[in-house]
Design an enzyme around this catalytic site. Structure first.
Site, PDB file in Angstrom:
ATOM      1  N   GLU A   7     -31.259   6.725  -7.113  1.00 30.66           N
ATOM      2  CA  GLU A   7     -30.076   7.000  -6.985  1.00 30.66           C
ATOM      3  C   GLU A   7     -29.226   6.701  -8.392  1.00 30.66           C
ATOM      4  O   GLU A   7     -29.050   5.440  -7.837  1.00 30.66           O
ATOM      5  CB  GLU A   7     -29.693   7.570  -5.320  1.00 30.66           C
ATOM      6  CG  GLU A   7     -28.281   7.965  -5.111  1.00 30.66           C
ATOM      7  CD  GLU A   7     -27.414   8.564  -4.235  1.00 30.66           C
ATOM      8  OE1 GLU A   7     -25.928   8.267  -3.375  1.00 30.66           O
ATOM      9  OE2 GLU A   7     -28.377   7.837  -3.351  1.00 30.66           O
ATOM     10  N   LYS A  53     -27.080  13.534  -4.280  1.00 29.38           N
ATOM     11  CA  LYS A  53     -28.009  13.089  -4.971  1.00 29.38           C
ATOM     12  C   LYS A  53     -28.630  12.294  -4.030  1.00 29.38           C
ATOM     13  O   LYS A  53     -29.505  12.154  -4.432  1.00 29.38           O
ATOM     14  CB  LYS A  53     -27.088  11.349  -5.341  1.00 29.38           C
ATOM     15  CG  LYS A  53     -26.253  11.827  -6.885  1.00 29.38           C
ATOM     16  CD  LYS A  53     -25.469  10.659  -7.356  1.00 29.38           C
ATOM     17  CE  LYS A  53     -24.223   9.864  -6.418  1.00 29.38           C
ATOM     18  NZ  LYS A  53     -23.045  11.026  -6.227  1.00 29.38           N
ATOM     19  N   THR A  54     -28.195  12.161  -3.281  1.00 26.09           N
ATOM     20  CA  THR A  54     -29.542  11.339  -1.584  1.00 26.09           C
ATOM     21  C   THR A  54     -29.946  12.310  -1.280  1.00 26.09           C
ATOM     22  O   THR A  54     -31.441  12.378  -1.473  1.00 26.09           O
ATOM     23  CB  THR A  54     -28.158  11.248  -0.412  1.00 26.09           C
ATOM     24  OG1 THR A  54     -27.146   9.735  -0.939  1.00 26.09           O
ATOM     25  CG2 THR A  54     -29.213  10.344   0.787  1.00 26.09           C
TER      26      THR A  54
END
Length: 455
Positions: A157, A113-114
């Site tokens: 995110e 995600k990051t």
């Protein structure tokens, strides 16, 4: 939210929201357990940051108190808010409020995600679109995890760990993968699927879900959604809508070729590893779904050069490179170790691994040990508890036993302060050392480099 107070303001998610509110003109205050570079970055924006948690840190005229799921019920500032009748707002609700009136892209998945959020933030900025963004890690400096931009796109995110991603209503959502994790909150894969289905159901009418065609969990999610939302798949699978036809390692970079709407695009991803290349293609597909020309976005993705703790080079001493990896789930560990193996050539890979959470170690300790077998040698530290209390019988020994059973060379170190000397004693010129885990193992990089320089 004109005078918010954040409990745990130094956290990755909390600090980003605080930063954006400050940039929008709010009078922001908060507290955190200890001093940090993030606290200093917030102060530079005019945010009041108290160290430690105490009732006097909460101003009587605060408009709300923002908390994350990690804040315990007995926190004194939370108790004081109840006494004063100040509304308590969950971090996810605060982030959802920041996205109102904009065109959100929400990036979800068990892993990646990051990185994917960061790739979108950097590439859209490179194109001059001035996005706002909130990321779970710093791009290149403390406090760079969030920005209020002048454009109409907001990249965020979306955290599934506590189901808080159900609060968002994105125009485009990305699901990178779906696996069982966060065992304190999810009892089964069915619960995980249901949670991701709810997230997908929040996409605004006419919006798009971008989802992996390669990960079985993501494919199962697509099957369960059964056309209820417009879906674009991406990956190396032959039936992917955005198909990756080549990922060619080029040292610490990759050259990626993908076909989107019949158009072949070849571009550079400036970080190593097939998984990061696929994250970039997810970002490409999401941008295209938002109406951004893929031929412009693809080369802009090369501007992304990494995010802190995601295979971040910390330095070199005595011919040994020290790299920091946030990987803490077996899938992530395997992906990062395979990426480093592809980039390292004949160099040895040594790992200092710190397990994260007792619950995760209890459920996935065997798989963590098997992942460490990909390294030439490893040092395993005690479990970093984070928000959890110990579980009887659950220690890092579960990982060590599994690693040794898989043929790995593993050394247990129970005193973290001793690990720089241990790993420096193992390292030889040309080796790569990875500090790996989501806890404070990241602090060891400079200490290892200092120890190596003394040899």
């Amino acid at each position: 939210m004109d005078r918010p107070h954040f409990i745990g303001i130094g956290g990755a998610g909390m600090s980003g929201i605080a930063k954006i509110l400050a940039q929008r003109g709010a009078e922001v205050a908060g507290s955190d357990a200890k001093e940090s570079a993030t606290a200093e970055a917030l102060r530079a924006l005019g945010v009041t940051v108290h160290i430690g948690h105490a009732t006097e840190h909460l101003a009587d005229d605060a408009s709300c108190v923002v908390v994350s799921s990690a804040i315990r019920k007995d926190n004194p500032e939370l108790a004081r808010a109840a006494e004063l009748g100040i509304p308590v707002v969950h971090r996810s609700d605060a982030l959802a409020a920041l996205m109102e009136g904009l065109r959100p892209i929400a990036v979800a998945g068990t892993h990646g995600k990051t990185t994917t959020t960061s790739m979108l933030a950097v590439s859209l900025s490179e194109l001059g679109l001035q996005p706002s963004y909130a990321i779970g890690g710093d791009l290149d400096a403390p406090g760079s995890n969030a920005l209020h931009g002048e454009g109409d796109i907001f990249v965020a995110e979306a955290d599934e760990s506590d189901r808080s991603f159900h609060k968002y209503a994105p125009e485009v959502a990305i699901v990178l993968n779906v696996e069982l994790d966060h065992h304190a909150n999810y009892a089964s894969m069915d619960e995980i699927y249901e949670s991701f289905e709810t997230f997908a159901g929040k996409i605004v009418p006419g919006g798009t879900l971008v989802v992996s065609a390669d990960h079985e969990g993501a494919r199962e999610l697509t099957r369960r959604l059964a056309g209820s939302v417009k879906t674009v798949t991406y990956g190396e699978a032959g039936d992917a809508d955005v198909r990756v036809t080549a990922v060619v390692p080029q040292g610490l970079k990759s050259r990626v070729t993908a076909v989107l709407d019949g158009q072949e695009l070849t571009f550079t991803v400036s970080v190593p590893g097939r998984h990061y290349a696929l994250n970039a293609v997810a970002a490409l597909a999401a941008g295209a779904a938002l109406g951004i020309p893929a031929a412009e976005l693809a080369p802009a993705l090369a501007a992304y050069t990494g995010v802190k703790r995601r295979l971040q080079l910390k330095g070199e001493a005595a011919g040994v490179q020290v790299i920091d990896s946030y990987a803490h789930h077996p899938t992530e560990m395997t992906a990062d170790l395979e990426a480093m193996r592809a980039a390292a050539g004949d160099s040895r890979i040594l790992v200092v691994f710190q397990p994260h959470l007792f619950s995760r170690t209890q459920e996935l300790g065997k798989e963590m040990g098997q992942a460490l077998a990909l390294a030439d040698a490893s040092v395993v530290l005690d479990i970093y508890p984070a928000r959890e209390d110990p579980i009887p019988g659950v220690t890092s020994e579960l990982i060590i036993e599994a690693a040794r059973a898989a043929g790995a060379d593993v050394t247990a170190v129970h005193d973290k302060a001793e690990s720089p000397a241990v790993i420096a004693g193992m390292a030889k010129p040309g080796d790569l050392v990875l500090t790996m885990g989501a806890g404070d193992v990241t602090d060891l990089g400079p200490l290892i480099l200092d120890r190596l320089s003394q040899q």
